[in-house]
Scaffold this motif. Structure first.
Motif, PDB file in Angstrom:
ATOM      1  N   GLU A 130      12.568-107.161 -10.645  1.00 14.65           N
ATOM      2  CA  GLU A 130      11.178-106.857 -11.043  1.00 14.65           C
ATOM      3  C   GLU A 130      11.083-105.460 -11.658  1.00 14.65           C
ATOM      4  N   ILE A 131      11.804-104.499 -11.075  1.00 13.29           N
ATOM      5  CA  ILE A 131      11.761-103.142 -11.644  1.00 13.29           C
ATOM      6  C   ILE A 131      12.391-103.136 -13.053  1.00 13.29           C
ATOM      7  N   LEU A 132      13.459-103.884 -13.227  1.00 14.68           N
ATOM      8  CA  LEU A 132      14.072-103.956 -14.565  1.00 14.68           C
ATOM      9  C   LEU A 132      13.115-104.631 -15.553  1.00 14.68           C
ATOM     10  N   LEU A 133      12.422-105.668 -15.090  1.00 19.22           N
ATOM     11  CA  LEU A 133      11.443-106.335 -15.967  1.00 19.22           C
ATOM     12  C   LEU A 133      10.368-105.342 -16.403  1.00 19.22           C
ATOM     13  N   TYR A 134       9.918-104.518 -15.456  1.00 17.18           N
ATOM     14  CA  TYR A 134       8.893-103.528 -15.793  1.00 17.18           C
ATOM     15  C   TYR A 134       9.362-102.638 -16.944  1.00 17.18           C
ATOM     16  N   TRP A 135      10.546-102.059 -16.780  1.00 18.83           N
ATOM     17  CA  TRP A 135      11.048-101.143 -17.823  1.00 18.83           C
ATOM     18  C   TRP A 135      11.509-101.905 -19.065  1.00 18.83           C
ATOM     19  N   GLY A 136      11.596-103.225 -18.926  1.00 17.48           N
ATOM     20  CA  GLY A 136      11.895-104.042 -20.096  1.00 17.48           C
ATOM     21  C   GLY A 136      10.616-104.439 -20.827  1.00 17.48           C
ATOM     22  N   GLY A 137       9.472-103.935 -20.343  1.00 17.26           N
ATOM     23  CA  GLY A 137       8.204-104.211 -21.017  1.00 17.26           C
ATOM     24  C   GLY A 137       7.656-105.591 -20.691  1.00 17.26           C
ATOM     25  N   ASP A 138       8.093-106.174 -19.594  1.00 12.22           N
ATOM     26  CA  ASP A 138       7.689-107.531 -19.231  1.00 12.22           C
ATOM     27  C   ASP A 138       6.636-107.465 -18.124  1.00 12.22           C
ATOM     28  N   SER A 169       4.660-108.458   1.175  1.00  2.61           N
ATOM     29  CA  SER A 169       4.483-107.068   1.612  1.00  2.61           C
ATOM     30  C   SER A 169       4.232-106.114   0.443  1.00  2.61           C
ATOM     31  N   ALA A 170       4.500-106.552  -0.775  1.00  4.64           N
ATOM     32  CA  ALA A 170       4.305-105.665  -1.925  1.00  4.64           C
ATOM     33  C   ALA A 170       3.187-106.139  -2.843  1.00  4.64           C
ATOM     34  N   ARG A 171       2.626-107.292  -2.568  1.00  5.79           N
ATOM     35  CA  ARG A 171       1.672-107.873  -3.532  1.00  5.79           C
ATOM     36  C   ARG A 171       0.417-107.030  -3.724  1.00  5.79           C
ATOM     37  N   GLN A 172       0.036-106.297  -2.688  1.00  2.00           N
ATOM     38  CA  GLN A 172      -1.161-105.470  -2.861  1.00  2.00           C
ATOM     39  C   GLN A 172      -0.817-104.040  -3.265  1.00  2.00           C
ATOM     40  N   ASP A 173       0.463-103.729  -3.342  1.00  2.00           N
ATOM     41  CA  ASP A 173       0.857-102.414  -3.857  1.00  2.00           C
ATOM     42  C   ASP A 173       0.544-102.357  -5.351  1.00  2.00           C
ATOM     43  N   TYR A 174       0.404-101.147  -5.837  1.00  3.27           N
ATOM     44  CA  TYR A 174       0.145-101.003  -7.261  1.00  3.27           C
ATOM     45  C   TYR A 174       1.462-100.941  -8.026  1.00  3.27           C
ATOM     46  N   PRO A 175       1.412-101.286  -9.297  1.00  2.00           N
ATOM     47  CA  PRO A 175       2.633-101.152 -10.100  1.00  2.00           C
ATOM     48  C   PRO A 175       2.902 -99.683 -10.419  1.00  2.00           C
TER      49      PRO A 175
END
Ligand code: MG
Length: 369
Positions: A113-121, A131-137
């Protein structure tokens, strides 16, 4: 006539304390807190830091080989993220800046998921783990996410939930109005929030001493009524202990807390930066001597709680995990480019419909993720 003592008197005074349990060689400076009494917990901290470093190295390699967009490395800051991830409760909310992968992994965000983020996805912000669904990106804009954290903390108070928000930001962010506004409101409303300032000494190319004339960043809470404190952010045990205390205080209704974790960014600001242009090799070499991973490993070894066989198996497991996340990322088919319009608004404003259509008509960008 008034006595001089009535003319001038001290009406307030403050002090900022710094906590550190391990020196740079991993030797205890004082009796360790209860949180460090359990060797299994300390080993978990160490594993998290090593796994994160392996991921970081792989992500930089992906960027250097044209397979990932710009990436912000967390090299040297693994202890801070690990302490956050271990101190928060699963139903708390974590609102990060953009270099806190260790915390995110411990909260269930996947490396892919972190790689997808920096991949612009966009899927890189849609965390699968409960446990992370309500965390912010990740928040790349500086400090803009800190006032958002106030809203979340206010919601917890309204709902009478005993949940805590932890919002982290960098040293540079503490110069922004957003940061001061958030600190001020948090105290006025007595919100269950912990502000974590990860002071890695650099705001891109601007050094700490040119960022602010304040002696500490922890004291930036004082104007809002919050007495902040410092912790050695390269000492995982100290950072975990202080964050635990701060989170417990916020949860108990004692109001907002502010912790400045002192660390060092060992890598360039991002892969789009070359830090050799603005800082000396000597400074970086000195910072490597304070490396949080080296420090915790030395401590564990001194307690006979870590062997070279443990190290070997952890290193190979960490590299394999990063490798497998990278493979999953590169194997994923890119989402259509128009998805960038799909998650920003509940309903896309009509003025943006034509933009979405135009992007959709152009189709996928070659090599994109
Ligand atoms: Mg910084």
């Amino acid at each position: 006539m008034n006595e001089p003592k009535d003319a001038i008197k001290r009406v307030a005074s403050f002090e900022i304390i710094l906590t550190r349990y391990l020196d740079t060689e991993g030797r205890p400076l004082a009796a360790l807190p209860d949180g460090a009494a359990d060797p299994d917990r300390v080993r978990s901290m160490y594993r998290s830091m090593v796994r994160t470093r392996a991921f970081d190295k792989k992500a930089v390699a992906l960027q250097r080989t044209g397979q990932l967009g710009t990436y912000a490395a967390c090299l040297g800051q693994e202890a801070v993220g690990t302490a956050v991830g271990m101190a928060l409760r699963a139903d708390d909310v974590y609102i990060p800046a953009y270099r806190e992968y260790a915390a995110q992994f411990l909260r269930g965000v996947s490396m892919t998921e972190i790689l997808l983020y920096w991949g612009g996805d966009e899927r890189g912000m849609d965390y699968a783990a409960d446990s992370a669904r309500q965390d912010y990106p990740l928040s790349v804009p500086i400090a803009t996410h800190v006032p958002h954290a106030i809203g979340v903390a206010y919601a917890f108070r309204l709902r009478k939930q005993d949940r805590v928000v932890l919002a982290s930001c960098g040293d540079g962010a503490t110069s922004k109005g957003d940061f001061y506004e958030a600190v001020s409101s948090a105290k006025v409303w007595n919100l269950p929030i912990v502000f974590l300032v990860t002071n890695n000494q650099w705001a891109i190319s601007l050094p700490r001493d040119k960022q602010t004339g304040a002696q500490t960043l922890a004291q930036k809470g004082i104007a809002g009524g919050i007495i902040g404190q410092q912790v050695d952010g390269n000492d995982a045990i100290a950072t975990y202990e202080i964050l635990n205390q701060a989170i417990a205080a916020a949860r108990a209704g004692e109001g907002p807390q502010l912790v400045e974790a002192i660390t060092y960014r060992l890598h360039d600001h991002t892969t789009a930066d070359d830090a050799r242009r603005y800082r000396s090799e000597d400074e970086v070499k000195a910072a490597w001597a304070r490396c949080p991973i080296k420090r915790l490993r030395a401590y564990l070894e001194s307690q006979n709680a870590w062997s070279s066989a443990d190290e070997e198996s952890l290193q190979s497991e960490a590299v394999a995990a990063a490798e497998s996340a990278a493979q999953a990322f590169t194997a994923m088919e890119a989402e259509p480019p128009e998805t960038i319009f799909d998650h920003l608004y509940a309903e896309l404003p009509t003025s943006m419909h034509w933009q979405r259509e135009e992007v959709a008509a152009r189709g996928p960008v070659e090599g994109a993720h």
